[in-house]
Design an enzyme around this catalytic site. Structure first.
Site, PDB file in Angstrom:
ATOM      1  N   HIS A 127       0.810  -1.237   0.000  1.00  0.00           N
ATOM      2  CA  HIS A 127       0.000   0.000   0.000  1.00  0.00           C
ATOM      3  C   HIS A 127       0.837   1.277   0.000  1.00  0.00           C
ATOM      4  CE1 HIS A 127      -3.700  -2.155   0.465  1.00  0.00           C
ATOM      5  NE2 HIS A 127      -3.376  -2.655   1.641  1.00  0.00           N
ATOM      6  N   HIS A 166      -6.662  -7.031  -0.111  1.00  0.00           N
ATOM      7  CA  HIS A 166      -6.766  -5.591  -0.388  1.00  0.00           C
ATOM      8  C   HIS A 166      -6.079  -5.267  -1.715  1.00  0.00           C
ATOM      9  CE1 HIS A 166      -6.829  -6.002   4.080  1.00  0.00           C
ATOM     10  NE2 HIS A 166      -7.843  -5.160   3.952  1.00  0.00           N
TER      11      HIS A 166
HETATM   12 ZN   LIG Z   1      -4.258  -6.986   2.901  1.00  0.00          ZN
END
Ligand SMILES: [Zn+2]
Length: 374
Positions: A127, A166
Site C-alpha cells: 500500500h 486488499h
Molecule cells: Zn491486505
C-alpha cells in the site's frame, strides 16, 4: 519444480511494530518460518537465510526523496500517524522498514543470480505510495524490488501478481503508465474494503494500456472464484506478456476467518496458486519467481497459507497433521490452538462465482475493445 527455495527471515523485522493493539504484527512471520522449519522444509536443498538492511539509496529507487526525509525526521520521535489513522509512526520506523526492504532485495538478488525461487514472508507492503505511507505500509518493498530489477539487473519486462485481499494500490498506481510491468491484482471489491480502489475499468494508460488488470471479487467469494479468475485472467495474461521475472505478493487475508476482510478462500487456493505460478515461471521466465508475504490478520491463517506456498513451490505435499513442536509454540505466542492441518476442504459459493464470471467477462471485453485495433 526442482529448484531450491530460499526463504529470507531475520528477527530484525520484528522491530516493525505498531504496538500491542495494532492488527499488523510481524510475529506471525516468525511463527510461519518456525512452521516451515518444523515441517522439515530446510532439511535438504532449501535454505533459510539471514537478512540485511536496505540503504536509503535503494529505497529511493521507488520513493520520493521528500518522503524519505520526512520519515528520517519522524522516526526520531515516532509520535504521529503517517496516514489518516491506520499507520502510526514509531521510533526507528524507517530503520525497521529498511530491514523488510533489505530482505526483499536479497530475495530478488537470489532469484536473478542463483537459479532459485525466493520468498520473503515478511515483505509485500503493497500500500505504500511513492510519497506517502498507507494501510500499515511505510516503504513499498515490492515496488522498490521491481524498480531495482529493472535498473540494476536489466529486467525489461516483469509481472507483478497481488493476491492480498486488499488492492495493491501502491504498486498498481506507482507503475500505472509503465509498459514494462504487467500488474494483475485479485482482491475484494473496493466498494466494500480498504483502500477503496482497484476496479475493472482501471487498465493502465499510455503504452501501459491493458497491462494493469484488476479482478475485484464480491464479499464471500470462495476457492471457485479464485481459481476461475486465475485460469481466465492471470495465467493467460502472463503467457501473453512473457515477463522475464514474476513477483507475487501472497497476502493471506483472503483466507476465510480473516478479521479485516470478507473473502472465503481456503488453503487450497494458496496451494493451487503456488503450484501454478511456479509452473508458469518455469514455462515463461526460467523459474525467476520472487514471493512476498503481505496481509493476513488471523495469525494461524497466515502461517498455514505461507507454509503451504513454501511447501508447494518446493514440490512437497503438506502432511496430514502439523508438528506438535510448532503447535505448542503457536499456542504459547497466541493463546489459542491453531488448526490441526494445513489441508482444508475447498470452499464454493455459486452466487459469488457468477458475479466473478461476469467481472472477468467485463474485463476481457474492455481490454479487447481498448487495445485491439478495430
Ligand atoms: Zn491486505
Amino acid at each position: 519444480m526442482n529448484r531450491p527455495l530460499y526463504v529470507f527471515y531475520g528477527d530484525e523485522i520484528l522491530t516493525y511494530y505498531f504496538g500491542p493493539s495494532h492488527p499488523f504484527n510481524q510475529k506471525r512471520v516468525k511463527l510461519s518460518v518456525d512452521l516451515m522449519k518444523d515441517l522439515g522444509l530446510f532439511s535438504h536443498k532449501n535454505q533459510l537465510l539471514p537478512i540485511r538492511q536496505a540503504s536509503i539509496e535503494e529505497a529511493l529507487a521507488f520513493h520520493q526523496e521528500k518522503y524519505i526525509n520526512f520519515l528520517q525526521e519522524v522516526e526520531k520521535t515516532g509520535d504521529i500517524y503517517l496516514d489518516q489513522g491506520d499507520t502510526p509512526s514509531f521510533r526507528g520506523c524507517l530503520q525497521a522498514s529498511l530491514w523488510i526492504v533489505g530482505a526483499t532485495l536479497q530475495a530478488l538478488d537470489a532469484v536473478l543470480t542463483e537459479s532459485v525461487y525466493a520468498f520473503n514472508p515478511g515483505g509485500g507492503l503493497h500500500h505504500a505510495h511513492r510519497y506517502r505511507a498507507s494501510g500499515f505500509c511505510i516503504l513499498n518493498d515490492a515496488a522498490i524490488a521491481l524498480e531495482i530489477a529493472r535498473r540494476k539487473y536489466g529486467i525489461n519486462k516483469a509481472a507483478y501478481i497481488d493476491i492480498d485481499v486488499h488492492h495493491g494500490d501502491g504498486v498498481f498506481y506507482g507503475f500505472y503508465a509503465e509498459d514494462w510491468l504487467l500488474d494483475l491484482d485479485l482482491h475484494q471489491d473496493g466498494r466494500t474494503l480498504f483502500p477503496g480502489t482497484g476496479f475493472v475499468q482501471e487498465i493502465g494508460e499510455g503504452g501501459a494500456l491493458g497491462l494493469k488488470r484488476n479482478i475485484p471479487l464480491a464479499p464471500g467469494a470462495s476457492d471457485d472464484s479464485a481459481m476461475y479468475a486465475w485460469r481466465e485472467v492471470i495465467e493467460p495474461s502472463i503467457r501473453e506478456f512473457k515477463p522475464e521475472m514474476i513477483v507475487m505478493q501472497c497476502g493471506a487475508d483472503a483466507h476465510y476467518g480473516d478479521p479485516l476482510a470478507m473473502l472465503s478462500w481456503s488453503n487450497n487456493t494458496y496451494t493451487n496458486f503456488a503450484r501454478s505460478i511456479a509452473e508458469l515461471s518455469e514455462e515463461i521466465c526460467n523459474g525467476r519467481l520472487l514471493l512476498l508475504g503481505g496481509g493476513g490478520y488471523k495469525p494461524s491463517n497466515a502461517c498455514l497459507a505461507w507454509a503451504a506456498i513454501a511447501l508447494t513451490v518446493s514440490g512437497q505435499e503438506a502432511p496430514d497433521s502439523l508438528p506438535d513442536s510448532w503447535t505448542e509454540k503457536f499456542k504459547e505466542a497466541y493463546g489459542y490452538s491453531p488448526p490441526e492441518s494445513i489441508l482444508e476442504p475447498e470452499t464454493q459459493d455459486p452466487r459469488t462465482l457468477q458475479s466473478t464470471q461476469k467481472t472477468v467477462q467485463n474485463l476481457k471485453a474492455l481490454i479487447q475493445s481498448r487495445i485491439t485495433p478495430s
